[in-house]
Scaffold this motif. Structure first.
Motif, short mmCIF file in Angstrom:
data_model
loop_
_atom_site.label_atom_id
_atom_site.label_comp_id
_atom_site.label_asym_id
_atom_site.label_seq_id
_atom_site.Cartn_x
_atom_site.Cartn_y
_atom_site.Cartn_z
N SER A 103 0.83 -1.20 0.00
CA SER A 103 0.00 0.00 0.00
C SER A 103 0.86 1.26 0.00
CB SER A 103 -0.92 0.00 1.24
OG SER A 103 -0.11 -0.06 2.42
N VAL A 104 0.24 2.37 -0.26
CA VAL A 104 0.94 3.65 -0.27
C VAL A 104 1.36 4.00 1.15
CG1 VAL A 104 0.77 6.10 -0.87
CG2 VAL A 104 -0.41 4.38 -2.25
N ILE A 135 1.25 15.35 -0.83
CA ILE A 135 -0.20 15.49 -1.11
C ILE A 135 -0.68 14.33 -1.98
CG2 ILE A 135 -1.93 16.92 -2.25
CD1 ILE A 135 -0.28 19.36 -1.48
N LEU A 136 0.12 13.96 -2.98
CA LEU A 136 -0.24 12.84 -3.84
C LEU A 136 -0.29 11.53 -3.06
CD1 LEU A 136 1.92 13.75 -6.99
CD2 LEU A 136 -0.56 13.91 -6.79
N ILE A 137 0.66 11.36 -2.16
CA ILE A 137 0.68 10.15 -1.32
C ILE A 137 -0.55 10.11 -0.43
CG2 ILE A 137 1.90 9.03 0.59
CD1 ILE A 137 4.52 9.94 -0.73
N LEU A 138 -0.92 11.26 0.14
CA LEU A 138 -2.12 11.32 0.98
C LEU A 138 -3.37 10.95 0.19
CD1 LEU A 138 -3.16 12.11 3.82
CD2 LEU A 138 -3.53 14.43 2.93
N VAL A 149 4.17 7.17 -5.51
CA VAL A 149 5.02 8.21 -6.07
C VAL A 149 6.49 7.83 -5.93
CG1 VAL A 149 5.71 10.65 -5.96
CG2 VAL A 149 3.33 10.00 -5.51
N LYS A 150 7.27 8.08 -6.99
CA LYS A 150 8.73 7.95 -6.93
C LYS A 150 9.34 9.30 -7.29
CE LYS A 150 9.44 3.09 -8.22
NZ LYS A 150 10.09 2.20 -9.21
N GLU A 151 10.45 9.61 -6.65
CA GLU A 151 11.16 10.84 -6.98
C GLU A 151 12.26 10.53 -7.97
OE1 GLU A 151 13.23 14.67 -4.74
OE2 GLU A 151 12.30 13.04 -3.57
N ILE A 152 12.30 11.27 -9.07
CA ILE A 152 13.30 11.10 -10.12
C ILE A 152 14.21 12.31 -10.11
CG2 ILE A 152 13.71 10.71 -12.58
CD1 ILE A 152 10.80 9.70 -12.77
N ARG A 153 15.45 12.10 -9.68
CA ARG A 153 16.38 13.23 -9.58
C ARG A 153 17.17 13.39 -10.86
NH1 ARG A 153 16.39 10.58 -4.63
NH2 ARG A 153 15.88 11.88 -2.82
N GLY A 154 17.54 14.62 -11.13
CA GLY A 154 18.32 14.91 -12.33
C GLY A 154 18.64 16.38 -12.41
#
Length: 509
Positions: free
Chosen positions: A131-132, A199-202, A207-212
């Motif tokens: 789950s989230v 907020i999206l997780i709530l 959600v995944k964070e993509i760094r660059g």
């Protein structure tokens, strides 16, 4: 009949081979069919520093990866005293014992592309498990975020539109007090992305964070920033919070995943990474051949593109000779124009490529004219053939030197180009013209000289064409088609155009 059938079969086969290889390069390898066109490329340099604690050190750095807009065509690591390997999209440095301040460097060459099939698959290899997670928001933030989520649900029809509406509401200045309250904690783009992610997780979205980094023009120190990967409608999709749009931004270069961010250092403290991007404009041709070599395509890996740059430069010139040969065959066999020697016009045309046409013609006439005068004098000495030609060669060499020196002193730098004329060939031409003068008269000498210079001039215009230079170098297999055309012209046994003019009076009788 059988020989003619074999000839036509070989001609057809050569055309098929040449055109097939060319079409493959254009369609599959994206070789540009026409010259010109510039593509922006970047050199992305990463400097990794940390303070080693005197024990074993291990540094894991997430390598840049390609997107549908940017392609990483090569990477290079500099690590004095460290062992280095690449594994699962990561660069890993290791050292048994490291102490004090350490510096490691990583470089990537990136260029623009438009490839809809290229994706950042390393981030989306599998569906989320479980789950989230719980959103990292305090009670007041959760209340404000819940108000945004409820408001967005009223304006959306599916998860994808829900994400868009939530971020749109969150980034709008004129919305309810809940938005204003959440925005008080934002001081940078990073804070905006972090808060939008929670907020999206709530809202129950993985959600995944993509760094660059966002590449820019010129030389810039880049900050590592983030876009999000959201799991909506049963699949992962990249989403840029700042623009509020799905998809990877055209100038965003993502870095691969490590266990914790872009950089992980074991055996040291105070680690940081500084990224600098340097933009440059390169020809689309050079970038295409470069990444085709990187991909080890057999048509490129075993071709002149794999040779050193100096040899490639030589072949650029040599690959134009078949074009000159085609011009000579046409004017000799179809038009019926006489030339001094079969392929003398090709050599003259190659010289014109170095000297320009006007200068080349003037130098050729001067050198050959003086040579003929001296050759007529040598005839009175009754020398044998080989000594006579050798004497002419020496005289031609002295003429070249005199023209070059005199032209340089007078400020005529174009005169230095006389050295591009092949001395031995010019000497032999003078000998042939002199013998022809004795046997057939001055008229025949002028006819053949004019024919040679005319054909050489046409060959020069063909060989100096930007399009033909581009095609012969980038698609040398097209020379098979040129060979096929020459073989086809070799089958022609009818009247030449000059003979039609010659026998025209007989038609009226």
């Amino acid at each position: 009949m059988e020989k003619k059938f074999q000839s036509y079969f070989i001609i057809l086969l050569l055309c098929i081979l040449g055109l097939s290889a060319t079409i493959y390069k254009v369609v599959s390898l994206d070789f540009p069919l026409f010259p010109g066109g510039q593509a922006v490329s970047w050199t992305v340099e990463s400097k990794i520093t940390f303070d080693a604690d005197g024990e074993e050190a291990k540094v894991t750095y997430a390598k840049p990866i390609s997107t549908s807009h940017l392609r990483v065509i090569s990477t290079h690591a500099v690590s004095s005293g460290y062992g280095y390997e690449e594994k699962d999209g990561q660069g890993i440095w290791t050292k048994r014992q490291a102490e004090g301040e350490q510096s490691l460097y990583f470089q990537a060459i990136v260029h623009q592309q438009e490839d809809e099939d290229a994706t950042i698959n390393s981030f989306f290899a599998s569906k989320p498990k479980g789950s989230v997670r719980t959103a990292r928001l305090d009670s007041s933030q959760k209340a404000a975020a819940s108000e945004i989520i409820d408001f967005a649900k009223q304006r959306s029809t599916d998860e994808r539109s829900l994400v868009t509406q939530m971020v749109k509401i969150f980034r709008t200045e004129t919305l309810p007090d809940s938005v204003a309250y959440l925005r008080k904690s934002i001081s940078s783009d990073k804070d905006t992305v972090d808060l939008a992610k929670e907020i999206l997780i709530l809202a129950g979205i993985h959600v995944k964070e993509i760094r660059g980094i966002f590449l820019s023009k010129g030389r810039e120190k880049e900050k590592i920033r983030s876009i999000l990967g959201v799991f909506v409608d049963g699949k992962w999709a990249p989403f840029d919070v700042i623009s509020g749009e799905f998809g990877v931004p055209s100038n965003f270069l993502p870095f691969g995943n490590t266990s914790d961010g872009v950089l992980v250092v074991e055996g040291g403290d105070n680690s940081k990474v500084e990224v600098t991007s340097i933009s440059d404009s390169r020809s689309a041709q050079s970038l295409t051949t470069y990444h085709a070599q990187v991909d080890k395509d057999i048509l490129v890996d075993f071709s002149i593109y794999s040779l050193p740059a100096e040899q490639q430069k030589t072949f650029k010139l040599l690959l134009l000779m078949p074009i000159g040969a085609l011009v000579v065959v046409f004017f000799r066999n179809i038009v019926g124009l006489k030339t001094s020697g079969t392929f003398m016009p090709i050599l003259i045309a190659l010289t014109f490529l170095q000297t320009t046409l006007t200068v080349g013609l003037a130098l050729f006439v001067i050198v050959v004219g003086i040579g003929l005068l001296l050759r007529s004098y040598l005839t009175h000495l009754n020398l044998l053939l080989v000594p006579r030609i050798s004497a002419v060669l020496i005289v031609v060499t002295l003429i070249f030197a005199m023209i070059s020196i005199l032209g340089f002193k007078l400020g005529m730098e174009n005169s230095l180009a006389v050295t591009f004329f092949p001395m031995i060939i010019v000497s032999w031409t003078i000998e042939r013209m002199s013998v022809l003068w004795d046997e057939s008269g001055a008229k025949e000498v002028f006819v053949q000289t004019f024919g040679s210079l005319f054909v050489a001039s046409i060959a020069y215009f063909m060989m100096s064409s930007v399009l033909i230079k581009h095609l012969t170098f980038l698609f040398p297999e097209l020379l098979l088609v040129v060979l096929a055309v020459i073989l086809l012209l070799g089958q022609y046994t009818g009247y030449r155009l000059s003979e039609l003019y010659r026998f025209k009076p007989m038609v009226h009788r």
